[in-house]
Design an enzyme around this catalytic site. Structure first.
Site: not given
Ligand code: GLN
Length: 475
Positions: A77, A152, A176
């Site tokens: 990532k 994400s 995410s």
């Molecule tokens: N969807 C969550 C957010 O927008 C989690 C994001 C993540 O785990 N990086 O913060």
């Protein structure tokens, strides 16, 4: 392209069916050819991959052990830094940023013989649930190209689902890893907080950030986790607890394991997801697990608590992107303050700006006690819910997300509805316990759904044991 596993690559290499260099070349060519369908890779790293592959081949030729990830094509990532290899965090601000060092997880996976073939698209600075917040365009879900892959870590999930990498690294702050794994029909693991070093993971919300693996089967996630887990001098929050043997744990024996199903998660869960979760629970009972209903009474406050704490931390962490360091700098500024302001205004996307504003607000004098401190107290109550639950059960099972992958663009003008869908994932991060998603079937529309498994701090072994036993008896 064969859908390899870590084990099939190892045996192919040792039997000389192919060399690591051949496999790396083939994987790169395939990934580059497939990428226009999904936009999952932002950068390919052929030079680095081929050099690493040749090193594996040399070790095999010399009769040395090439390492537990020998020759395995891995994607990383793009919030995880790679020395000499562009790392953008999917932000315009870092579009040309070349890090001077490697993240610890990257060093460990390369030392184990892993072959990094590229960096994957994601939501900007890992903020989002759909991968639509990337400055480099959204990722498409390989299972249904008109849908989001989740976020994400959407790119890291998509490449594994698409078979353009065997395994990948993602990051999870509020879901995410698990949510995109669920949306793309693969396995994703969020280890205990501190189990995997965060050194080199660009900070979003430092008290919540985790690095973890994606794979097409549970065993491969266990193998990758085994390599990257463990104390790291470069991360003061990395844990000294001994790393269990995750592969030995995959013995298929879950008879007598006590599982809890949170009432607050199942009540009101839409049928398209709920039916599959119920079927998975029935399967676990058949395997000999004892299942009971449990309560996580503070679930209703989880999303609000998470979005106060994560935005507070994000507003501080993102302050370093100021035009002085890293890549982008506004050209037209008349003063230093103007330079900061214009750089950040031009560089950050809407979601990051929203979070900087919200985070600065909840930390500001006069609101700090009302929001930030209150959220920290609620975080303690959420953790206590889990402590009490784990007095009765060994692991918790339930949904990852209320719904399967949605259509690209469908929720773009309603960020609050996207935030609310994080309800089942954020509590694991707020508590710091290990949690994962394992595929549990498709909706009538053919969209994958993941079963979430959560266990006690540092009990990844039992979590993986359960997921593996379930996988063996369903797929
Ligand atoms: N969807 C969550 C957010 O927008 C989690 C994001 C993540 O785990 N990086 O913060």
């Amino acid at each position: 392209m064969i859908a390899h596993t870590i084990d099939s690559i190892r045996s192919g290499l040792l039997k000389k069916e192919f060399s690591a260099e051949e496999l790396a070349k083939q994987s790169l060519a395939y990934a580059e050819a497939e990428n226009p369908k999904t936009n999952a890779y932002l950068t390919f790293s052929p030079d680095r991959a081929l050099a690493a592959a040749r090193a594996v081949d040399a070790k095999i030729a010399a009769g040395e052990d090439p390492g537990p990830l020998a020759g395995v094509p891995v994607a990383v990532k793009d919030v995880i830094v790679t020395k000499g290899l562009r790392t953008t965090c999917a932000s315009k601000l870092l579009a040309n940023y070349i890090p001077p060092y490697d993240a610890t997880a990257v060093i460990r996976l390369e030392q184990a013989g892993g072959i990094i073939i590229g960096k994957t698209n994601c939501d900007e600075f890992a903020m989002g649930s759909s991968n639509e917040n990337s400055a480099f365009g959204p990722v498409r879900n390989p299972v249904a190209l008109d849908r989001v892959p989740g976020g994400s870590s959407g790119g890291s999930a998509a490449v594994v689902a698409q078979n353009t990498a065997v395994v990948s690294l993602g990051s999870d702050t509020g879901g995410s890893i698990r949510q995109p794994a669920s949306f793309c029909g693969i396995t994703g693991v969020t280890p205990t907080y501190g189990r995997v070093s965060r050194y080199g993971l660009t900070a979003f919300a430092s008290s919540l950030d985790h690095i973890g693996p994606f794979s097409r089967n549970v065993r491969d996630s266990a193998r990758l986790l085994q390599v990257i887990a463990g104390k790291d001098e470069m991360d003061a929050t990395s844990a000294t607890a001994p790393v269990a043997d995750y592969i030995a744990a995959l013995d298929g024996n879950v008879r007598g394991m006590k599982l809890g199903v949170p009432k607050e998660w199942m009540d009101g869960l839409p049928a398209e997801t709920g039916d599959l979760i119920q079927a998975a629970i029935a399967q676990l009972i058949k395997l000999g697990c004892e299942v009971k209903e449990i309560n996580l009474p503070h679930t209703a406050y989880a999303v609000a608590c998470y979005y106060i704490i994560c935005t507070a931390e994000a507003s501080a962490n993102l302050s370093r992107f100021d035009g002085v360091r890293y890549t982008t700098r506004a050209a037209a500024a008349n003063s230093l303050t103007d330079m900061y302001r214009i750089t950040r205004d031009e560089g950050f996307g809407a979601e990051c700006k929203r979070r900087i504003l919200l985070g600065t607000y909840v930390l500001s004098h006069g609101y700090y006690d009302a929001y930030y401190i209150k959220a920290q107290k609620v975080r303690a109550l959420i953790s206590r819910d889990y402590t009490q639950a784990f007095e009765q059960v060994d692991a918790i099972v339930g949904p990852v997300s209320p719904h399967p992958a949605f259509k690209l663009g469908e929720k773009l003008d309603d960020p609050a509805s996207i935030y609310l869908a994080d309800i089942y994932t954020v509590t694991g991060d707020l508590t710091g316990i290990p949690c994962m998603s394992v595929p549990c079937g498709n909706t009538p529309e053919g969209l994958p759904v993941g079963l979430q498994i959560l266990s006690k701090h540092f009990d990844e072994a039992n979590m993986l044991r359960l997921a593996d036993a379930y996988e063996r008896n369903t797929i």
